[in-house]
Design an enzyme around this catalytic site. Sequence first.
Site, PDB file in Angstrom:
ATOM      1  N   GLU A  28     -13.101  -1.766  11.517  1.00 49.04           N
ATOM      2  CA  GLU A  28     -14.236  -0.717  11.230  1.00 49.04           C
ATOM      3  C   GLU A  28     -15.889  -1.461  12.114  1.00 49.04           C
ATOM      4  O   GLU A  28     -16.249  -2.739  12.056  1.00 49.04           O
ATOM      5  CB  GLU A  28     -14.943  -1.363  10.339  1.00 49.04           C
ATOM      6  CG  GLU A  28     -13.794  -0.364   8.602  1.00 49.04           C
ATOM      7  CD  GLU A  28     -14.405  -1.208   7.377  1.00 49.04           C
ATOM      8  OE1 GLU A  28     -15.393  -1.090   7.584  1.00 49.04           O
ATOM      9  OE2 GLU A  28     -13.179  -1.563   6.888  1.00 49.04           O
ATOM     10  N   HIS A  30     -15.909   3.359   9.104  1.00 48.66           N
ATOM     11  CA  HIS A  30     -14.829   2.527   8.459  1.00 48.66           C
ATOM     12  C   HIS A  30     -13.728   3.204   9.022  1.00 48.66           C
ATOM     13  O   HIS A  30     -13.086   3.633   7.862  1.00 48.66           O
ATOM     14  CB  HIS A  30     -14.856   3.356   7.375  1.00 48.66           C
ATOM     15  CG  HIS A  30     -14.627   2.097   5.208  1.00 48.66           C
ATOM     16  ND1 HIS A  30     -13.232   1.742   5.753  1.00 48.66           N
ATOM     17  CD2 HIS A  30     -14.882   1.233   4.741  1.00 48.66           C
ATOM     18  CE1 HIS A  30     -12.922   0.777   4.536  1.00 48.66           C
ATOM     19  NE2 HIS A  30     -14.155   1.052   4.038  1.00 48.66           N
ATOM     20  N   ARG A  33     -21.678  10.126   3.324  1.00 44.72           N
ATOM     21  CA  ARG A  33     -19.713   9.577   3.148  1.00 44.72           C
ATOM     22  C   ARG A  33     -19.761  10.607   2.550  1.00 44.72           C
ATOM     23  O   ARG A  33     -18.262  10.809   2.457  1.00 44.72           O
ATOM     24  CB  ARG A  33     -19.208   8.837   3.395  1.00 44.72           C
ATOM     25  CG  ARG A  33     -19.384   7.485   2.197  1.00 44.72           C
ATOM     26  CD  ARG A  33     -18.274   6.697   2.197  1.00 44.72           C
ATOM     27  NE  ARG A  33     -19.295   6.130   1.031  1.00 44.72           N
ATOM     28  CZ  ARG A  33     -18.237   5.509   0.001  1.00 44.72           C
ATOM     29  NH1 ARG A  33     -16.352   5.172   1.215  1.00 44.72           N
ATOM     30  NH2 ARG A  33     -17.863   4.649  -1.273  1.00 44.72           N
ATOM     31  N   ARG A  42     -11.500   9.676   0.856  1.00 43.91           N
ATOM     32  CA  ARG A  42     -10.223   7.827   1.600  1.00 43.91           C
ATOM     33  C   ARG A  42      -9.245   8.096   2.038  1.00 43.91           C
ATOM     34  O   ARG A  42      -8.745   8.706   2.201  1.00 43.91           O
ATOM     35  CB  ARG A  42      -9.006   7.515   0.308  1.00 43.91           C
ATOM     36  CG  ARG A  42      -8.689   5.762   0.425  1.00 43.91           C
ATOM     37  CD  ARG A  42      -9.230   5.099  -0.117  1.00 43.91           C
ATOM     38  NE  ARG A  42     -10.263   4.514  -1.411  1.00 43.91           N
ATOM     39  CZ  ARG A  42     -10.206   3.762  -1.110  1.00 43.91           C
ATOM     40  NH1 ARG A  42     -11.469   3.106  -0.305  1.00 43.91           N
ATOM     41  NH2 ARG A  42     -11.494   3.398  -2.547  1.00 43.91           N
ATOM     42  N   ASP A  67     -10.358  -9.230   3.662  1.00 37.63           N
ATOM     43  CA  ASP A  67     -11.886  -8.577   3.597  1.00 37.63           C
ATOM     44  C   ASP A  67     -12.798  -9.014   4.833  1.00 37.63           C
ATOM     45  O   ASP A  67     -13.164  -9.945   3.888  1.00 37.63           O
ATOM     46  CB  ASP A  67     -12.238  -8.223   2.213  1.00 37.63           C
ATOM     47  CG  ASP A  67     -13.548  -7.118   2.244  1.00 37.63           C
ATOM     48  OD1 ASP A  67     -13.985  -6.599   3.458  1.00 37.63           O
ATOM     49  OD2 ASP A  67     -14.141  -6.594   0.792  1.00 37.63           O
TER      50      ASP A  67
END
Length: 312
Positions: free
Chosen positions: A271, A167, A89, A66, A212
Amino acid sequence: MATENHSFELAKGINGLGKIVLRESRSRSAEVYLYGGHVTSWKNENGEELLYLSSKAIFKPPKPIRGGIPLCFPQFSNLGTLESHGFARNRIWEVDASPPPLPTNSSSNAFVDLILRPTEDDLKTWPHNFEFRMRVNLGSEGELTLTSRIRNTNSDGKPFTFTFAYHTYFSVSDISEVRVEGLETLDYLDNLKSRERFTEQGDAITFESEIDKIYLSTPTKIAILDHEKKRTFVVRKDGLADAVVWNPWDKKSKTISDLGDEDYKHMLCVEAAAVERPITLKPGEEWKGRLELSAVPSSYSSGQLDPKKVLQ
């Protein structure tokens, strides 16, 4: 590990996971974990960390790390049948000893080439052969460049389609003192409203609650102005039409187990992404997506940050 033209250091990271350390002159550095091909650190000449890593980041496969720069491939978010953000990832990448040539305008020797190919398990959930090559380059001015090249190596003649994102978690002093410039007046999909389409107003984006959004047909350059640190991040991107802006704010943060409750105040995700128009590759075709991050001192005029100098 040094070759004729460049050098990097292979080291043991958290929980014994392998990582690559890139160093430029002075205290500039970057770190990339082989797990996820994941950039976790980018430091400037003063040794200040420019990326945000969660205070509760878990460096234990198969959990993704994270913070830093997670790679979302072959699926962004839940836009498909795979696990959220795909599997790149949380796979172990390899150092690519003999990558195809990649023209670069950087004079820096601090770079590493990584490669990911699908495992047999990956082919069960996403039945496509690919080579995902990524070069991470720490430039002589401290800029960090990630160049991804994804090739369809299917032998059955089948094309494949994917979505993608870098990201990136930027480290900011105080999210309420940050603004993003370059996305004004653009259309966006609001993930908090079932991806409904809206148009951004004419002002820079500021932050006072959860956000978002997937901004569409974005410019190749976006600026993140950190008023308190007098620092501006400049995001330059190629091959990535969209830009996702995310901050979970306080309530959502409490539901994310590997994010500290107060972490949202000191992070912002902007991102570079290809989401609205997925990329389709026929066998033998290659896609390239490039991200360049730089951090520059902000200029002030009458107490306001001067975006003109940044976005020129």
